[in-house]
Design an enzyme around this catalytic site. Structure first.
Site, PDB file in Angstrom:
ATOM      1  N   ASP A   1      46.479  28.529  33.033  1.00  0.00           N
ATOM      2  CA  ASP A   1      45.447  28.884  34.005  1.00  0.00           C
ATOM      3  C   ASP A   1      45.429  30.402  34.130  1.00  0.00           C
ATOM      4  O   ASP A   1      46.360  31.084  33.684  1.00  0.00           O
ATOM      5  CB  ASP A   1      45.757  28.238  35.370  1.00  0.00           C
ATOM      6  CG  ASP A   1      44.706  28.609  36.414  1.00  0.00           C
ATOM      7  OD1 ASP A   1      43.502  28.450  36.128  1.00  0.00           O
ATOM      8  OD2 ASP A   1      45.060  29.102  37.509  1.00  0.00           O
ATOM      9  N   SER A   2      44.394  30.910  34.768  1.00  0.00           N
ATOM     10  CA  SER A   2      44.330  32.354  35.008  1.00  0.00           C
ATOM     11  C   SER A   2      45.420  32.799  35.985  1.00  0.00           C
ATOM     12  O   SER A   2      45.709  33.980  36.088  1.00  0.00           O
ATOM     13  CB  SER A   2      42.950  32.716  35.574  1.00  0.00           C
ATOM     14  OG  SER A   2      42.687  31.939  36.724  1.00  0.00           O
TER      15      SER A   2
ATOM     16  N   TYR B   1      39.735  35.208  36.313  1.00  0.00           N
ATOM     17  CA  TYR B   1      38.858  35.056  35.145  1.00  0.00           C
ATOM     18  C   TYR B   1      37.407  34.805  35.602  1.00  0.00           C
ATOM     19  O   TYR B   1      36.480  34.973  34.836  1.00  0.00           O
ATOM     20  CB  TYR B   1      39.287  33.852  34.306  1.00  0.00           C
ATOM     21  CG  TYR B   1      40.545  34.014  33.462  1.00  0.00           C
ATOM     22  CD1 TYR B   1      41.394  35.114  33.587  1.00  0.00           C
ATOM     23  CD2 TYR B   1      40.873  33.036  32.528  1.00  0.00           C
ATOM     24  CE1 TYR B   1      42.541  35.217  32.804  1.00  0.00           C
ATOM     25  CE2 TYR B   1      42.013  33.144  31.736  1.00  0.00           C
ATOM     26  CZ  TYR B   1      42.848  34.237  31.885  1.00  0.00           C
ATOM     27  OH  TYR B   1      43.970  34.324  31.094  1.00  0.00           O
ATOM     28  N   GLY B   2      37.275  34.371  36.862  1.00  0.00           N
ATOM     29  CA  GLY B   2      36.004  33.832  37.338  1.00  0.00           C
ATOM     30  C   GLY B   2      34.839  34.789  37.407  1.00  0.00           C
ATOM     31  O   GLY B   2      33.695  34.375  37.618  1.00  0.00           O
TER      32      GLY B   2
ATOM     33  N   CYS C   1      42.129  25.944  33.909  1.00  0.00           N
ATOM     34  CA  CYS C   1      41.158  26.865  34.498  1.00  0.00           C
ATOM     35  C   CYS C   1      39.728  26.419  34.153  1.00  0.00           C
ATOM     36  O   CYS C   1      39.379  26.266  32.985  1.00  0.00           O
ATOM     37  CB  CYS C   1      41.431  28.259  33.935  1.00  0.00           C
ATOM     38  SG  CYS C   1      40.302  29.508  34.526  1.00  0.00           S
ATOM     39  N   ASN C   2      38.933  26.225  35.194  1.00  0.00           N
ATOM     40  CA  ASN C   2      37.540  25.814  34.957  1.00  0.00           C
ATOM     41  C   ASN C   2      36.749  26.882  34.217  1.00  0.00           C
ATOM     42  O   ASN C   2      35.895  26.579  33.398  1.00  0.00           O
ATOM     43  CB  ASN C   2      36.849  25.537  36.281  1.00  0.00           C
ATOM     44  CG  ASN C   2      37.138  24.159  36.825  1.00  0.00           C
ATOM     45  OD1 ASN C   2      36.322  23.269  36.729  1.00  0.00           O
ATOM     46  ND2 ASN C   2      38.321  23.980  37.381  1.00  0.00           N
ATOM     47  N   THR C   3      37.034  28.140  34.527  1.00  0.00           N
ATOM     48  CA  THR C   3      36.288  29.221  33.869  1.00  0.00           C
ATOM     49  C   THR C   3      36.614  29.232  32.379  1.00  0.00           C
ATOM     50  O   THR C   3      35.715  29.323  31.524  1.00  0.00           O
ATOM     51  CB  THR C   3      36.634  30.573  34.524  1.00  0.00           C
ATOM     52  OG1 THR C   3      36.446  30.462  35.937  1.00  0.00           O
ATOM     53  CG2 THR C   3      35.756  31.680  33.990  1.00  0.00           C
TER      54      THR C   3
ATOM     55  N   GLU D   1      43.804  31.771  48.471  1.00  0.00           N
ATOM     56  CA  GLU D   1      44.994  32.585  48.179  1.00  0.00           C
ATOM     57  C   GLU D   1      45.508  33.323  49.423  1.00  0.00           C
ATOM     58  O   GLU D   1      46.636  33.789  49.443  1.00  0.00           O
ATOM     59  CB  GLU D   1      44.714  33.525  47.000  1.00  0.00           C
ATOM     60  CG  GLU D   1      44.426  32.699  45.753  1.00  0.00           C
ATOM     61  CD  GLU D   1      44.663  33.400  44.442  1.00  0.00           C
ATOM     62  OE1 GLU D   1      44.941  34.609  44.441  1.00  0.00           O
ATOM     63  OE2 GLU D   1      44.557  32.718  43.402  1.00  0.00           O
TER      64      GLU D   1
ATOM     65  N   CYS E   1      36.577  24.213  40.271  1.00  0.00           N
ATOM     66  CA  CYS E   1      37.472  25.372  40.250  1.00  0.00           C
ATOM     67  C   CYS E   1      38.854  24.901  40.684  1.00  0.00           C
ATOM     68  O   CYS E   1      38.963  24.046  41.573  1.00  0.00           O
ATOM     69  CB  CYS E   1      36.945  26.443  41.209  1.00  0.00           C
ATOM     70  SG  CYS E   1      38.074  27.838  41.404  1.00  0.00           S
ATOM     71  N   THR E   2      39.869  25.476  40.066  1.00  0.00           N
ATOM     72  CA  THR E   2      41.248  25.058  40.345  1.00  0.00           C
ATOM     73  C   THR E   2      41.597  25.059  41.833  1.00  0.00           C
ATOM     74  O   THR E   2      42.376  24.239  42.290  1.00  0.00           O
ATOM     75  CB  THR E   2      42.230  26.010  39.636  1.00  0.00           C
ATOM     76  OG1 THR E   2      41.815  27.358  39.874  1.00  0.00           O
ATOM     77  CG2 THR E   2      42.285  25.730  38.153  1.00  0.00           C
ATOM     78  N   HIS E   3      41.046  26.031  42.563  1.00  0.00           N
ATOM     79  CA  HIS E   3      41.462  26.218  43.956  1.00  0.00           C
ATOM     80  C   HIS E   3      40.794  25.267  44.951  1.00  0.00           C
ATOM     81  O   HIS E   3      41.275  25.101  46.067  1.00  0.00           O
ATOM     82  CB  HIS E   3      41.143  27.649  44.405  1.00  0.00           C
ATOM     83  CG  HIS E   3      41.969  28.706  43.747  1.00  0.00           C
ATOM     84  ND1 HIS E   3      42.049  28.843  42.386  1.00  0.00           N
ATOM     85  CD2 HIS E   3      42.751  29.680  44.276  1.00  0.00           C
ATOM     86  CE1 HIS E   3      42.848  29.870  42.097  1.00  0.00           C
ATOM     87  NE2 HIS E   3      43.284  30.392  43.227  1.00  0.00           N
TER      88      HIS E   3
HETATM   89  N1  DGL Z   1      41.250  29.324  37.760  1.00  0.00           N
HETATM   90  C1  DGL Z   1      39.903  29.782  38.007  1.00  0.00           C
HETATM   91  C2  DGL Z   1      38.933  28.635  37.779  1.00  0.00           C
HETATM   92  O1  DGL Z   1      39.277  27.477  37.910  1.00  0.00           O
HETATM   93  C3  DGL Z   1      39.769  30.353  39.412  1.00  0.00           C
HETATM   94  C4  DGL Z   1      40.479  31.677  39.603  1.00  0.00           C
HETATM   95  C5  DGL Z   1      39.917  32.768  38.713  1.00  0.00           C
HETATM   96  O2  DGL Z   1      38.782  33.218  38.937  1.00  0.00           O
HETATM   97  O3  DGL Z   1      40.601  33.139  37.765  1.00  0.00           O
HETATM   98  O4  DGL Z   1      37.798  28.881  37.460  1.00  0.00           O
END
Ligand code: DGL
Length: 272
Positions: free
Chosen positions: A20-21, A52-53, A83-85, A162, A193-195
């Site tokens: 993940d990022s 990464y987003g 990571c979704n991105t 966060e 998104c992961t969060h």
């Molecule tokens: N992990 C990223 C996602 O799921 C979210 C955090 C980021 O922007 O890196 O898209």
């Protein structure tokens, strides 16, 4: 980069690699650990280069490729792009480049959303880069051409999580601001998104009667299916966990407690 026969050296005892990022992919880690407790897991959070987003496709592809190369050095039998991105922007490239099975978070969530949506009105929330990529929209319509898809980038949700602001008036206001366009218009919402699973309560209280799709859980189910199908499920009882980060570990350790309700121990620091 060519597919390498070297990547084929894996067995049921090989670990699953997750990247993940940063820390957010622990939502995916948590579901995989819950569903597949016997698996060894190597988690890599690219904390030096998060987020990464809001980055370009080219940059996200480069970072993601480096993350997969790192996991392959750890002899993983399967890579999960938590990571979704990265899943939106880099998954196709990664799958074409490497021979190890690579599972992203988009398809499992889309499949579930299309399956449970009673009225084919599906919403998607994610980072700016995920939403801009149009991947969720495209994949939902490929599965169900009659679906109506409504999307919204929610860039403030990641920093809210966060900062551990999972509830309270500020988070409620921001949730209302992002989600008001969905009110009455959708029956299913993908938390892309992961969060976002950490904001599930607040989202559910605003969008009552909407199915919320947690891609973290759906991807764990997918991973189990892929491993079972290829005879690579680890029948053990309690797998080993190893955590790696690309920046100093303190921030990761603090947030890991929020994401997992337990400690990860000190992650090892790697250079990216
Ligand atoms: N992990 C990223 C996602 O799921 C979210 C955090 C980021 O922007 O890196 O898209």
């Amino acid at each position: 980069m060519r597919k390498s026969a070297k990547n084929k050296r894996y067995s049921p005892q090989s670990p699953i690699g997750i990247f993940d990022s940063g820390v957010g992919g622990l939502t995916v880690f948590k579901e995989i650990e819950r569903l597949l407790p016997g698996e060894h897991i190597v988690y890599m959070g690219d904390t030096a280069r998060v987020p990464y987003g809001n980055k370009s496709p080219k940059t996200v592809v480069r970072f993601s490729t480096e993350n997969v190369l790192f996991l392959l050095e750890n002899k993983v039998k399967l890579v999960v792009v938590a990571c979704n991105t990265s899943s939106s922007l880099a998954l196709d490239f990664l799958q074409k480049t490497f021979s190890v099975p690579i599972v992203g978070v988009i398809d499992p969530a889309v499949e579930k959303a299309v399956e449970v949506s009673p009225g084919r009105r599906i919403g998607v929330i994610g980072t700016k880069s995920t939403i801009k990529s149009g991947v969720y929209q495209k994949k939902i319509l490929q599965k169900d051409s009659r679906a109506r898809v409504c999307v919204k980038a929610c860039p403030l949700f990641v920093p809210l999580v966060e900062e551990a602001m999972l509830s309270g008036p500020i988070t409620e206001d921001i949730a209302r601001y992002y989600l008001k366009g969905f009110k009455g218009g959708i029956d299913t919402l993908i938390l892309g998104c992961t969060h976002y699973p950490l904001l599930k309560k607040i989202i559910a209280s605003y969008l009552k009667d909407v199915h919320l799709i947690n891609s973290a859980y759906e991807v764990a189910v997918k991973v189990r299916g892929v491993l079972r199908h290829s005879g690579l499920l680890n029948p053990g009882r309690r797998g080993r966990r190893e955590f790696f980060v690309s920046d100093e570990p303190a921030g990761f350790m603090k947030l890991a407690r929020l994401f997992l309700n337990k400690t990860t121990g000190k992650p090892k620091v790697i250079n990216v």
